[in-house]
Design an enzyme around this catalytic site. Structure first.
Site, short mmCIF file in Angstrom:
data_model
loop_
_atom_site.label_atom_id
_atom_site.label_comp_id
_atom_site.label_asym_id
_atom_site.label_seq_id
_atom_site.Cartn_x
_atom_site.Cartn_y
_atom_site.Cartn_z
N GLY A 46 45.71 44.11 43.76
CA GLY A 46 44.69 45.15 43.70
C GLY A 46 43.32 44.53 43.44
N GLN A 51 34.71 44.17 40.78
CA GLN A 51 35.07 42.76 40.63
C GLN A 51 34.33 41.84 41.61
OE1 GLN A 51 39.47 43.90 40.68
NE2 GLN A 51 39.50 42.01 39.50
N CYS A 91 45.01 39.81 36.03
CA CYS A 91 43.82 40.30 36.74
C CYS A 91 43.11 39.13 37.40
CB CYS A 91 42.89 40.98 35.74
SG CYS A 91 41.37 41.60 36.46
N LEU A 92 42.64 39.33 38.64
CA LEU A 92 41.94 38.24 39.34
C LEU A 92 40.64 37.87 38.62
CD1 LEU A 92 42.44 39.33 43.07
CD2 LEU A 92 43.68 37.56 41.80
N HIS A 133 44.85 50.39 36.45
CA HIS A 133 44.15 49.13 36.18
C HIS A 133 42.86 49.05 37.02
CE1 HIS A 133 44.26 44.55 35.62
NE2 HIS A 133 43.35 44.72 36.54
N HIS A 137 38.56 49.32 36.14
CA HIS A 137 37.47 48.43 36.58
C HIS A 137 36.24 49.24 36.99
CE1 HIS A 137 39.03 44.38 36.46
NE2 HIS A 137 40.09 44.67 37.18
ZN LIG Z 1 41.82 43.57 37.43
#
Ligand SMILES: [Zn+2]
Length: 167
Positions: A46, A51, A91-92, A133, A137
């Site tokens: 995701g 991000q 998380c990335l 999640h 963000h």
């Molecule tokens: Zn994330």
């Protein structure tokens, strides 16, 4: 298509609250494509526009290994939540950190797809967790903020040190 740069926690820009998308035009469609490419390249399931430093309500998700179920959520809103579940999340934007977060077990979400069509989705399991999640963000919230202050401080210190040494 282009690979986008993913902001790394504790980058302040991750705390920006995203604005609703006003019009689903070519710019948004290109953003969606680039977000998928970036997410697949990073082996994530995701990615929220926040991000990649675009502060508009766009999320992409694909839980499959073979990129076969791309899902787009534009201006998503969770309209129902039910139950409780825990999962070890990553998380990335917080590379190498995994920890257990408690979330709703089932959610009902309303959103637009990349063509501007409205849809409603009832999700449970990993999809429900992933939706919550990613929507966090968009509100400027990173999953580690569900953890204790002590843990958050440890994670911040660790990541800052790593970024300094460029590891
Ligand atoms: Zn994330």
């Amino acid at each position: 298509m282009a690979l986008l740069n993913i902001l790394q926690y504790p980058d302040e820009r991750l705390h920006t609250v995203a604005q609703p998308v006003a019009e689903i035009d070519e710019r948004i469609q290109i953003l969606v494509k680039d977000m998928f490419e970036t997410m697949y390249e990073s082996r994530g399931i995701g990615l929220a526009a926040t991000q990649v430093d675009v502060h508009e309500r766009v999320v992409v998700i694909d839980l499959t290994e073979d990129k076969s179920e791309p899902r787009v959520f534009i201006n998503p809103v969770i309209i129902e939540k039910e139950g409780k579940t825990t999962y070890e999340e990553g998380c990335l934007s917080v590379p190498g950190i995994y920890d257990t977060v408690t979330r709703a077990e089932r959610v009902k979400v309303e959103a637009l797809d990349e063509k501007g069509e409205k849809f409603t989705l009832e999700a449970d399991g990993l999809l429900a967790i992933c939706i919550q999640h990613e929507l966090d963000h968009l509100m400027g919230k990173v999953f580690v903020e569900h953890l204790s202050q002590l843990k958050q401080n440890r994670i911040k210190t660790k990541l800052k040190k790593r970024q300094k040494h460029n590891l």
